[in-house]
Design a protein around this motif. Structure first.
Motif, PDB file in Angstrom:
ATOM      1  N   ASN A 143     -21.888  -0.720  23.016  1.00 21.95           N
ATOM      2  CA  ASN A 143     -22.189  -0.933  21.600  1.00 21.95           C
ATOM      3  C   ASN A 143     -21.342  -0.029  20.710  1.00 21.95           C
ATOM      4  OD1 ASN A 143     -24.088  -2.892  22.123  1.00 21.95           O
ATOM      5  ND2 ASN A 143     -25.825  -1.495  22.062  1.00 21.95           N
ATOM      6  N   GLN A 144     -21.144   1.236  21.151  1.00 25.63           N
ATOM      7  CA  GLN A 144     -20.344   2.164  20.355  1.00 25.63           C
ATOM      8  C   GLN A 144     -18.906   1.679  20.252  1.00 25.63           C
ATOM      9  OE1 GLN A 144     -21.405   5.476  18.838  1.00 25.63           O
ATOM     10  NE2 GLN A 144     -19.693   4.539  17.762  1.00 25.63           N
ATOM     11  N   ALA A 145     -18.329   1.265  21.378  1.00 26.80           N
ATOM     12  CA  ALA A 145     -16.951   0.777  21.374  1.00 26.80           C
ATOM     13  C   ALA A 145     -16.823  -0.479  20.522  1.00 26.80           C
ATOM     14  CB  ALA A 145     -16.491   0.492  22.810  1.00 26.80           C
ATOM     15  N   SER A 146     -17.811  -1.360  20.623  1.00 31.60           N
ATOM     16  CA  SER A 146     -17.801  -2.595  19.842  1.00 31.60           C
ATOM     17  C   SER A 146     -17.884  -2.298  18.345  1.00 31.60           C
ATOM     18  CB  SER A 146     -18.971  -3.480  20.267  1.00 31.60           C
ATOM     19  OG  SER A 146     -19.081  -4.616  19.442  1.00 31.60           O
ATOM     20  N   LEU A 147     -18.718  -1.325  17.983  1.00 29.58           N
ATOM     21  CA  LEU A 147     -18.880  -0.984  16.570  1.00 29.58           C
ATOM     22  C   LEU A 147     -17.614  -0.336  16.014  1.00 29.58           C
ATOM     23  CD1 LEU A 147     -20.566  -0.909  14.074  1.00 29.58           C
ATOM     24  CD2 LEU A 147     -21.713   1.138  14.924  1.00 29.58           C
ATOM     25  N   ASN A 148     -16.981   0.539  16.785  1.00 32.01           N
ATOM     26  CA  ASN A 148     -15.734   1.157  16.336  1.00 32.01           C
ATOM     27  C   ASN A 148     -14.654   0.103  16.108  1.00 32.01           C
ATOM     28  OD1 ASN A 148     -16.840   3.706  16.412  1.00 32.01           O
ATOM     29  ND2 ASN A 148     -15.986   4.231  18.412  1.00 32.01           N
ATOM     30  N   ALA A 149     -14.579  -0.876  17.016  1.00 27.46           N
ATOM     31  CA  ALA A 149     -13.603  -1.958  16.870  1.00 27.46           C
ATOM     32  C   ALA A 149     -13.925  -2.808  15.649  1.00 27.46           C
ATOM     33  CB  ALA A 149     -13.592  -2.819  18.132  1.00 27.46           C
ATOM     34  N   PHE A 150     -15.217  -3.013  15.401  1.00 31.00           N
ATOM     35  CA  PHE A 150     -15.637  -3.787  14.233  1.00 31.00           C
ATOM     36  C   PHE A 150     -15.219  -3.100  12.939  1.00 31.00           C
ATOM     37  CE2 PHE A 150     -18.989  -4.413  10.996  1.00 31.00           C
ATOM     38  CZ  PHE A 150     -18.866  -5.771  10.791  1.00 31.00           C
ATOM     39  N   ILE A 151     -15.420  -1.793  12.858  1.00 32.84           N
ATOM     40  CA  ILE A 151     -15.032  -1.032  11.665  1.00 32.84           C
ATOM     41  C   ILE A 151     -13.520  -1.098  11.467  1.00 32.84           C
ATOM     42  CG2 ILE A 151     -14.881   1.306  10.700  1.00 32.84           C
ATOM     43  CD1 ILE A 151     -17.638   1.839  11.964  1.00 32.84           C
ATOM     44  N   ASP A 152     -12.779  -0.958  12.552  1.00 31.27           N
ATOM     45  CA  ASP A 152     -11.317  -1.055  12.459  1.00 31.27           C
ATOM     46  C   ASP A 152     -10.902  -2.439  11.950  1.00 31.27           C
ATOM     47  OD1 ASP A 152     -10.938   1.542  13.341  1.00 31.27           O
ATOM     48  OD2 ASP A 152     -10.707   0.952  15.450  1.00 31.27           O
ATOM     49  N   LYS A 153     -11.620  -3.448  12.369  1.00 27.38           N
ATOM     50  CA  LYS A 153     -11.324  -4.817  11.937  1.00 27.38           C
ATOM     51  C   LYS A 153     -11.523  -4.968  10.432  1.00 27.38           C
ATOM     52  CE  LYS A 153     -12.976  -9.592  12.526  1.00 27.38           C
ATOM     53  NZ  LYS A 153     -13.949 -10.462  13.232  1.00 27.38           N
ATOM     54  N   LEU A 154     -12.605  -4.387   9.901  1.00 25.41           N
ATOM     55  CA  LEU A 154     -12.854  -4.454   8.464  1.00 25.41           C
ATOM     56  C   LEU A 154     -11.730  -3.790   7.678  1.00 25.41           C
ATOM     57  CD1 LEU A 154     -16.684  -3.657   8.206  1.00 25.41           C
ATOM     58  CD2 LEU A 154     -15.577  -5.886   8.356  1.00 25.41           C
ATOM     59  N   PHE A 155     -11.295  -2.628   8.149  1.00 15.54           N
ATOM     60  CA  PHE A 155     -10.240  -1.900   7.444  1.00 15.54           C
ATOM     61  C   PHE A 155      -8.862  -2.507   7.680  1.00 15.54           C
ATOM     62  CE2 PHE A 155     -13.532   1.291   7.019  1.00 15.54           C
ATOM     63  CZ  PHE A 155     -13.250   1.855   5.774  1.00 15.54           C
ATOM     64  N   ILE A 203     -20.040   8.021   4.232  1.00 10.99           N
ATOM     65  CA  ILE A 203     -20.406   6.923   3.333  1.00 10.99           C
ATOM     66  C   ILE A 203     -19.763   7.162   1.973  1.00 10.99           C
ATOM     67  CG2 ILE A 203     -22.540   6.337   4.520  1.00 10.99           C
ATOM     68  CD1 ILE A 203     -24.087   8.021   2.549  1.00 10.99           C
ATOM     69  N   GLY A 204     -19.873   6.168   1.096  1.00 13.17           N
ATOM     70  CA  GLY A 204     -19.184   6.252  -0.188  1.00 13.17           C
ATOM     71  C   GLY A 204     -17.850   5.540  -0.090  1.00 13.17           C
ATOM     72  N   GLU A 205     -16.881   5.967  -0.893  1.00 13.42           N
ATOM     73  CA  GLU A 205     -15.558   5.350  -0.854  1.00 13.42           C
ATOM     74  C   GLU A 205     -14.768   5.896   0.327  1.00 13.42           C
ATOM     75  OE1 GLU A 205     -11.680   5.720  -3.581  1.00 13.42           O
ATOM     76  OE2 GLU A 205     -13.345   4.693  -4.607  1.00 13.42           O
ATOM     77  N   ILE A 206     -14.374   4.995   1.230  1.00 14.83           N
ATOM     78  CA  ILE A 206     -13.656   5.384   2.434  1.00 14.83           C
ATOM     79  C   ILE A 206     -12.303   4.669   2.471  1.00 14.83           C
ATOM     80  CG2 ILE A 206     -13.693   5.527   4.946  1.00 14.83           C
ATOM     81  CD1 ILE A 206     -15.960   7.092   3.752  1.00 14.83           C
ATOM     82  N   PRO A 207     -11.190   5.398   2.330  1.00 15.24           N
ATOM     83  CA  PRO A 207      -9.873   4.788   2.473  1.00 15.24           C
ATOM     84  C   PRO A 207      -9.401   4.859   3.927  1.00 15.24           C
ATOM     85  CG  PRO A 207      -9.632   7.019   1.629  1.00 15.24           C
ATOM     86  CD  PRO A 207     -11.114   6.782   1.820  1.00 15.24           C
ATOM     87  N   HIS A 208      -8.760   3.826   4.384  1.00 13.30           N
ATOM     88  CA  HIS A 208      -8.255   3.812   5.758  1.00 13.30           C
ATOM     89  C   HIS A 208      -7.228   4.914   5.987  1.00 13.30           C
ATOM     90  CE1 HIS A 208      -5.749   2.406   9.168  1.00 13.30           C
ATOM     91  NE2 HIS A 208      -6.894   1.968   9.632  1.00 13.30           N
ATOM     92  N   SER A 209      -6.605   5.386   4.922  1.00  9.78           N
ATOM     93  CA  SER A 209      -5.553   6.397   5.034  1.00  9.78           C
ATOM     94  C   SER A 209      -6.091   7.795   5.322  1.00  9.78           C
ATOM     95  CB  SER A 209      -4.732   6.442   3.738  1.00  9.78           C
ATOM     96  OG  SER A 209      -5.570   6.723   2.626  1.00  9.78           O
ATOM     97  N   SER A 210      -7.427   7.961   5.319  1.00 11.56           N
ATOM     98  CA  SER A 210      -8.022   9.266   5.588  1.00 11.56           C
ATOM     99  C   SER A 210      -8.623   9.293   6.992  1.00 11.56           C
ATOM    100  CB  SER A 210      -9.113   9.587   4.557  1.00 11.56           C
ATOM    101  OG  SER A 210      -9.806  10.765   4.925  1.00 11.56           O
ATOM    102  N   PRO A 211      -7.940   9.900   7.970  1.00  4.38           N
ATOM    103  CA  PRO A 211      -8.478   9.978   9.332  1.00  4.38           C
ATOM    104  C   PRO A 211      -9.819  10.713   9.381  1.00  4.38           C
ATOM    105  CG  PRO A 211      -6.142  10.555   9.304  1.00  4.38           C
ATOM    106  CD  PRO A 211      -6.590  10.483   7.872  1.00  4.38           C
ATOM    107  N   LEU A 261     -12.239  10.932   6.981  1.00 10.38           N
ATOM    108  CA  LEU A 261     -13.336  10.098   6.495  1.00 10.38           C
ATOM    109  C   LEU A 261     -13.613   8.928   7.440  1.00 10.38           C
ATOM    110  CD1 LEU A 261     -12.664  10.018   2.632  1.00 10.38           C
ATOM    111  CD2 LEU A 261     -14.368  11.351   3.899  1.00 10.38           C
ATOM    112  N   MET A 262     -12.564   8.395   8.050  1.00 10.76           N
ATOM    113  CA  MET A 262     -12.764   7.320   9.027  1.00 10.76           C
ATOM    114  C   MET A 262     -13.557   7.828  10.224  1.00 10.76           C
ATOM    115  SD  MET A 262     -11.568   4.359   8.085  1.00 10.76           S
ATOM    116  CE  MET A 262     -11.401   3.511   9.661  1.00 10.76           C
TER     117      MET A 262
END
Length: 359
Positions: free
Chosen positions: A169-181, A301-309, A311-312
């Motif tokens: 589940n953890q690996a799946s969720l991390n991949a899901f977040i990467d997909k959104l960004f 949480i809040g504003e998260i830019p993909h460019s910030s390792p 915050l990611m």
């Protein structure tokens, strides 16, 4: 993955959800009892794991060097402390939940001792040589039975199953977040805890059923998609659990397009009020985590830019609380029911050329 201390804190937070409304003396006492009980579960789990990985007699053993002796005495003291816990309280405090497997095998052996108050005092606090000898034998036998239980095939299989599911589940969720960004370079992440009033607890006269929680979740997500944040709702993750007063509650991470939605705190209030007033028609309660994000040591949480390792990484850490393997106390979702889910509102990309990520 969460370390045990973080998992413990997340469970304490879960069982404090029922305290967001004004507390009475009774509810404050219940909350304190639940916190202490969760701590007891954590200590028993830790002790049982140490027993399972140990060998030889723990009591009245002076083998090895001074360091080894200290370890043995420390574990022996932990075993005594764990035996002395009032195990009846857990059925009262968590009637709709299942406790950690390590806790269960230790509890089973404690109950097998069948101690009354007098016998317990002699076992744990012997005062004569005869009592000490008898105590040493019985405690070492107890430890060996716990070791044997931890080696049983069914127990090992259960532990591996939960660990495997949690990692998956953890690996799946991390991949899901990467997909959104991958599709949006900057997202506004909203964390809300959605629950029900105490008068709708599972043991009340008007309980909220599992089926109702499913309907309320589906209505909320649909409203976010087509009404509240049409065109800017990017994705969601949810986890269903129980609170202190035995009410269902959701932990939700909601992802909004940061280029279209401003003000994550206001978004949290808006979503929470919609849950409370519209979706549940007054039965619901909510907690806007974004309004308190300054209190988070690693805010994800809040504003998260993909460019910030950084915050990611914080976001993925925050998300891990939603997929934790209920390290100490697992919610008793009806058979066939779901306790976790996620979804995205991402348009299909017709071409593989170029990066489809939005601004």
């Amino acid at each position: 993955m969460l370390i045990p201390e973080e998992a413990l804190k997340s469970h304490v937070d879960d069982y404090l959800l029922g305290m967001v409304t004004p507390a009475t003396d009774k509810s404050s006492q219940d909350a304190l009892s639940a916190i202490n009980a969760i701590g007891d579960v954590a200590n028993v789990v830790a002790t049982t794991k140490l027993i399972a990985s140990s060998s030889g007699a723990l009591f009245n053993t002076l083998q090895g060097g001074a360091k080894q002796e200290r370890k043995i005495k420390s574990l022996a003291a932990s075993v005594k402390a764990a035996i002395s816990i009032d195990y009846d309280k857990f059925d009262t405090l968590f009637p709709h939940s299942e406790l950690n497997p390590y806790f269960r095998i230790f509890k089973k052996q404690v109950q097998a001792l069948g101690l009354n108050l007098l016998e317990e005092d002699k076992l744990l606090h012997p005062v004569s040589e005869e009592e000490l000898d008898r105590s040493t034998v019985r405690l070492n036998q107890f430890v060996e039975k716990v070791r044997q239980a931890a080696k049983e095939q069914a127990f090992v299989k259960e532990i591996r199953h939960h660990a495997r599911n949690s990692n998956k589940n953890q690996a799946s969720l991390n991949a899901f977040i990467d997909k959104l960004f991958y599709h949006k370079s900057k997202l506004r992440v909203i964390r809300v805890d959605l629950e029900y009033g105490r008068e709708h607890g599972l043991d009340s006269d008007v309980p909220i059923t599992y089926q109702e929680t499913v309907r309320h979740r589906e209505v909320l997500l649909n409203d976010l998609r087509v009404r509240l944040y049409k065109g800017s709702f990017v994705g969601y993750v949810w986890k269903l659990e129980y609170g202190l007063m035995n009410t269902f509650h959701y932990h939700m991470l909601l992802f909004l397009d940061a280029s279209k939605v401003r003000g994550d705190i206001n978004a949290g209030w808006k979503i929470g009020r919609h849950w409370e007033q519209v979706v549940t028609e007054g039965k619901g309660r909510y907690w806007n985590c974004n309004a308190n994000k300054s209190s988070y040591r690693e805010c994800g949480i809040g504003e998260i830019p993909h460019s910030s390792p950084e915050l990611m990484a914080n976001l993925k850490k925050a998300a891990s609380y939603l997929v934790k393997a209920d390290y100490y106390i697992r919610s008793a979702i009806p058979e066939g029911g779901r306790a976790f889910g996620k979804g995205a509102e991402i348009p299909k990309v017709k071409s593989n050329r170029g990066r489809p990520r939005g601004k």
